[in-house]
Design an enzyme around this catalytic site. Sequence first.
Site, PDB file in Angstrom:
ATOM      1  N   GLU A 131     -32.790  30.866  12.619  1.00 16.43           N
ATOM      2  CA  GLU A 131     -31.399  30.569  12.977  1.00 16.43           C
ATOM      3  C   GLU A 131     -30.691  31.858  13.390  1.00 16.43           C
ATOM      4  O   GLU A 131     -30.705  32.839  12.666  1.00 16.43           O
ATOM      5  CB  GLU A 131     -30.681  29.918  11.776  1.00 16.43           C
ATOM      6  CG  GLU A 131     -29.207  29.700  11.958  1.00 16.43           C
ATOM      7  CD  GLU A 131     -28.844  28.888  13.206  1.00 16.43           C
ATOM      8  OE1 GLU A 131     -29.264  27.735  13.322  1.00 16.43           O
ATOM      9  OE2 GLU A 131     -28.143  29.457  14.091  1.00 16.43           O
ATOM     10  N   CYS A 157     -23.008  20.861  13.476  1.00 20.74           N
ATOM     11  CA  CYS A 157     -22.515  19.815  12.575  1.00 20.74           C
ATOM     12  C   CYS A 157     -21.764  20.397  11.379  1.00 20.74           C
ATOM     13  O   CYS A 157     -20.625  20.042  11.114  1.00 20.74           O
ATOM     14  CB  CYS A 157     -23.703  18.978  12.101  1.00 20.74           C
ATOM     15  SG  CYS A 157     -23.323  17.858  10.777  1.00 20.74           S
ATOM     16  N   LYS A 190     -14.130  16.417   9.782  1.00 22.69           N
ATOM     17  CA  LYS A 190     -13.855  15.336   8.825  1.00 22.69           C
ATOM     18  C   LYS A 190     -13.097  15.838   7.597  1.00 22.69           C
ATOM     19  O   LYS A 190     -12.342  15.088   6.978  1.00 22.69           O
ATOM     20  CB  LYS A 190     -15.143  14.622   8.413  1.00 22.69           C
ATOM     21  CG  LYS A 190     -15.458  13.453   9.305  1.00 22.69           C
ATOM     22  CD  LYS A 190     -16.117  13.828  10.593  1.00 22.69           C
ATOM     23  CE  LYS A 190     -15.391  13.522  11.843  1.00 22.69           C
ATOM     24  NZ  LYS A 190     -16.141  13.923  13.049  1.00 22.69           N
ATOM     25  N   VAL A 236     -15.128  10.808  22.228  1.00 22.32           N
ATOM     26  CA  VAL A 236     -15.049  10.723  20.768  1.00 22.32           C
ATOM     27  C   VAL A 236     -14.376  11.957  20.163  1.00 22.32           C
ATOM     28  O   VAL A 236     -13.420  11.842  19.379  1.00 22.32           O
ATOM     29  CB  VAL A 236     -16.464  10.545  20.169  1.00 22.32           C
ATOM     30  CG1 VAL A 236     -16.423  10.648  18.656  1.00 22.32           C
ATOM     31  CG2 VAL A 236     -17.034   9.203  20.590  1.00 22.32           C
ATOM     32  N   ILE A 237     -14.843  13.145  20.555  1.00 22.18           N
ATOM     33  CA  ILE A 237     -14.302  14.367  19.939  1.00 22.18           C
ATOM     34  C   ILE A 237     -12.826  14.525  20.307  1.00 22.18           C
ATOM     35  O   ILE A 237     -11.981  14.815  19.447  1.00 22.18           O
ATOM     36  CB  ILE A 237     -15.138  15.598  20.356  1.00 22.18           C
ATOM     37  CG1 ILE A 237     -16.550  15.484  19.775  1.00 22.18           C
ATOM     38  CG2 ILE A 237     -14.480  16.899  19.895  1.00 22.18           C
ATOM     39  CD1 ILE A 237     -17.517  16.592  20.188  1.00 22.18           C
ATOM     40  N   SER A 294     -12.199  19.199  25.919  1.00 24.84           N
ATOM     41  CA  SER A 294     -13.192  18.419  25.173  1.00 24.84           C
ATOM     42  C   SER A 294     -13.878  17.467  26.148  1.00 24.84           C
ATOM     43  O   SER A 294     -13.677  16.265  26.111  1.00 24.84           O
ATOM     44  CB  SER A 294     -12.433  17.676  24.073  1.00 24.84           C
ATOM     45  OG  SER A 294     -13.231  16.745  23.488  1.00 24.84           O
ATOM     46  N   GLY A 333     -17.223  17.121  26.753  1.00 24.00           N
ATOM     47  CA  GLY A 333     -18.651  16.891  26.511  1.00 24.00           C
ATOM     48  C   GLY A 333     -19.355  18.148  26.036  1.00 24.00           C
ATOM     49  O   GLY A 333     -18.724  19.193  25.832  1.00 24.00           O
ATOM     50  N   HIS A 378     -15.901  -8.433  -4.729  1.00 20.23           N
ATOM     51  CA  HIS A 378     -14.529  -8.801  -4.373  1.00 20.23           C
ATOM     52  C   HIS A 378     -13.536  -8.050  -5.255  1.00 20.23           C
ATOM     53  O   HIS A 378     -13.774  -7.946  -6.455  1.00 20.23           O
ATOM     54  CB  HIS A 378     -14.327 -10.302  -4.567  1.00 20.23           C
ATOM     55  CG  HIS A 378     -12.920 -10.736  -4.305  1.00 20.23           C
ATOM     56  ND1 HIS A 378     -12.407 -10.845  -3.031  1.00 20.23           N
ATOM     57  CD2 HIS A 378     -11.902 -11.049  -5.163  1.00 20.23           C
ATOM     58  CE1 HIS A 378     -11.136 -11.215  -3.120  1.00 20.23           C
ATOM     59  NE2 HIS A 378     -10.815 -11.343  -4.396  1.00 20.23           N
TER      60      HIS A 378
HETATM   61  P1  FAD Z   1     -26.964  21.984  16.261  1.00 20.92           P
HETATM   62  O1  FAD Z   1     -26.238  21.408  15.111  1.00 20.92           O
HETATM   63  O2  FAD Z   1     -26.157  22.365  17.460  1.00 20.92           O
HETATM   64  O3  FAD Z   1     -27.811  23.209  15.746  1.00 20.92           O
HETATM   65  C1  FAD Z   1     -28.551  24.026  16.599  1.00 20.92           C
HETATM   66  C2  FAD Z   1     -28.758  25.369  15.936  1.00 20.92           C
HETATM   67  O4  FAD Z   1     -29.742  26.086  16.663  1.00 20.92           O
HETATM   68  C3  FAD Z   1     -27.502  26.238  15.944  1.00 20.92           C
HETATM   69  O5  FAD Z   1     -27.199  26.660  14.647  1.00 20.92           O
HETATM   70  C4  FAD Z   1     -27.877  27.406  16.839  1.00 20.92           C
HETATM   71  O6  FAD Z   1     -27.289  28.630  16.433  1.00 20.92           O
HETATM   72  C5  FAD Z   1     -29.406  27.461  16.661  1.00 20.92           C
HETATM   73  N1  FAD Z   1     -30.094  28.091  17.778  1.00 20.92           N
HETATM   74  C6  FAD Z   1     -29.987  27.784  19.093  1.00 20.92           C
HETATM   75  N2  FAD Z   1     -30.797  28.577  19.831  1.00 20.92           N
HETATM   76  C7  FAD Z   1     -31.424  29.415  18.959  1.00 20.92           C
HETATM   77  C8  FAD Z   1     -32.354  30.465  19.121  1.00 20.92           C
HETATM   78  N3  FAD Z   1     -32.797  30.814  20.318  1.00 20.92           N
HETATM   79  N4  FAD Z   1     -32.782  31.119  18.020  1.00 20.92           N
HETATM   80  C9  FAD Z   1     -32.330  30.773  16.791  1.00 20.92           C
HETATM   81  N5  FAD Z   1     -31.434  29.789  16.587  1.00 20.92           N
HETATM   82  C10 FAD Z   1     -30.984  29.107  17.653  1.00 20.92           C
HETATM   83  N6  FAD Z   1     -22.021  14.063  14.984  1.00 20.92           N
HETATM   84  C11 FAD Z   1     -21.991  13.067  14.080  1.00 20.92           C
HETATM   85  O7  FAD Z   1     -23.022  12.424  13.873  1.00 20.92           O
HETATM   86  N7  FAD Z   1     -20.867  12.790  13.359  1.00 20.92           N
HETATM   87  C12 FAD Z   1     -19.710  13.463  13.548  1.00 20.92           C
HETATM   88  O8  FAD Z   1     -18.715  13.194  12.886  1.00 20.92           O
HETATM   89  C13 FAD Z   1     -19.684  14.499  14.517  1.00 20.92           C
HETATM   90  N8  FAD Z   1     -18.559  15.212  14.726  1.00 20.92           N
HETATM   91  C14 FAD Z   1     -18.580  16.233  15.635  1.00 20.92           C
HETATM   92  C15 FAD Z   1     -17.405  16.960  15.856  1.00 20.92           C
HETATM   93  C16 FAD Z   1     -17.392  17.989  16.744  1.00 20.92           C
HETATM   94  C17 FAD Z   1     -16.125  18.773  16.972  1.00 20.92           C
HETATM   95  C18 FAD Z   1     -18.594  18.359  17.418  1.00 20.92           C
HETATM   96  C19 FAD Z   1     -18.613  19.517  18.375  1.00 20.92           C
HETATM   97  C20 FAD Z   1     -19.766  17.654  17.215  1.00 20.92           C
HETATM   98  C21 FAD Z   1     -19.762  16.573  16.330  1.00 20.92           C
HETATM   99  N9  FAD Z   1     -20.919  15.821  16.108  1.00 20.92           N
HETATM  100  C22 FAD Z   1     -20.890  14.784  15.221  1.00 20.92           C
HETATM  101  C23 FAD Z   1     -22.184  16.091  16.821  1.00 20.92           C
HETATM  102  C24 FAD Z   1     -23.130  16.885  15.933  1.00 20.92           C
HETATM  103  O9  FAD Z   1     -22.509  18.052  15.480  1.00 20.92           O
HETATM  104  C25 FAD Z   1     -24.389  17.231  16.712  1.00 20.92           C
HETATM  105  O10 FAD Z   1     -24.943  16.061  17.261  1.00 20.92           O
HETATM  106  C26 FAD Z   1     -25.433  17.869  15.800  1.00 20.92           C
HETATM  107  O11 FAD Z   1     -24.953  19.069  15.249  1.00 20.92           O
HETATM  108  C27 FAD Z   1     -26.733  18.163  16.571  1.00 20.92           C
HETATM  109  O12 FAD Z   1     -27.657  18.734  15.711  1.00 20.92           O
HETATM  110  P2  FAD Z   1     -28.826  19.693  16.217  1.00 20.92           P
HETATM  111  O13 FAD Z   1     -29.587  20.064  15.017  1.00 20.92           O
HETATM  112  O14 FAD Z   1     -29.510  19.077  17.363  1.00 20.92           O
HETATM  113  O15 FAD Z   1     -28.080  20.986  16.831  1.00 20.92           O
END
Ligand code: FAD
Length: 455
Positions: free
Chosen positions: A33, A41, A50, A179-180, A260, A262, A433
Amino acid sequence: MRSYDLAIIGSGPGGYVSGLYASRNELKVCVIEKDLVGGTCLNKGCIPTKSLINSASIFGRLKDAQNYGVDIDGYHVNFQRMMLRKDEVVTRLRAGIETLFKANKIDLIRQNASLKNHNTISLSGSEDIEAKYIVIAAGSKPAKLAGTIVSGEAGVMSSDEALSMKELPKSITIVGGGVIGCEFASLFNLLGVNVAIVEFMDRLIPGQSREASKKLEVIFKKRGIGIFLSSKVEGITGKDPIKISVSGGKLLESEKVLISVGRQSATEGLGLENAGVKVENGKIVVDEYLRANSDNTYAIGDCISGPLLAHKASYDGMLACDNILGKKRMRDYSNVPNCIWTDPEISSVGLTEEEARKRYPDLKIAKFPYLASGKAYLRGSVEGYIKLMGDPEGNIAGVEIMGEGACDLIGEATLARTAGVKIDEWSHVVHGHPTLSEIFHEATHIFAGTPIHGL
Ligand code: FAD
């Protein structure tokens, strides 16, 4: 060279859940990481938003506490404390993941990773590592507003910056009514901020049914949120206030602007080409087993196709592990629930009404209003409905809920649909209930032609 069964790039809900699951299945795992453990997330997404929405809803309930026999004087929003609580929640949960990593003997490598070849990963600050299998869980980042002139950037934020604001603005324009954008609009509106939304499409939350979009629009408008649909932001200039020019010659002004529009997959700098991993339309290409090359590399979560949701990323992560373990599971997102934390909440699973009508000309729909639910009524949460859609064989085509608790309630519908429960069988389930879960009892009975409290 350090060597692992499985190396995971990224510690979001895709990467860290995948790591824990793999380690519980006896694989030797490392998670790499480059930023904060927990990914978008935990640090910039689901959890911080949240936490703030929870604080705002406490404030919202206090506004009409008198109607429930509770007199409260002199309450107000302490935005700094709200943000502090959000930070405390995030820090605590992050520490929890780190503890779980230690307990499961997962090496957490805090560096930037890129693929050198099919089995080797280069790290930014130490020697390469070797892994039999690799899972790419690099996630996504906020998309930029294409083709729009943005000058005088102060006050123009993505969701990342919005979550670290020091003060509550008096007014905000939200560009993007997905959504966001809508969750932020609802949050700021509850806190007394003057909110406007500019959306390119002809409705809010375009991925949901038209009915949910329309109802949310009506509720938002009633609460004073300005909504500009089928509108394009053409330029953002100046500060104090920022001026936002919108198609059709409209000019909006606000203290802050939240872009916001996408998310885009974070695929750059990963050395994907070195391991034969392809990117199309900005996403890593995977097959039904989540393999990103013919060999040993998998990709999951926001950096591949499918809904951009934390629980989908975790599902992917476990599915990829199962395939690494030889279980041959194919991905299927047809039962991934959608949860939207606006006020009121909106959730759904399965097909939207529009999709279901197209697939089943004889679609049957049962609707039950929150107004007729005893629990919703005593809580004062009468805004909302459940819509249950069934195919001609009585299978669940889709469920949509708008109202208090919708995002938790959808769990029951998700279970029923995933397990292939027929609507008739579902109607025999006994619900406590008075609870909001009784909406399922009501809707399934309406569907069966034996309505109880419904019409
Ligand atoms: P991420 O959570 O984006 O994690 C990817 C990680 O990889 C990051 O920490 C990054 O630093 C690391 N990384 C990337 N490249 C490298 C590299 N080369 N070397 C080392 N590390 C690296 N989803 C829901 O289900 N419910 C919600 O309520 C919700 N609310 C949201 C609100 C907001 C404001 C946002 C922006 C998103 C929300 N989401 C929600 C979406 C959700 O956050 C994402 O779908 C989810 O985090 C995706 O998970 P992931 O593990 O694919 O990637």
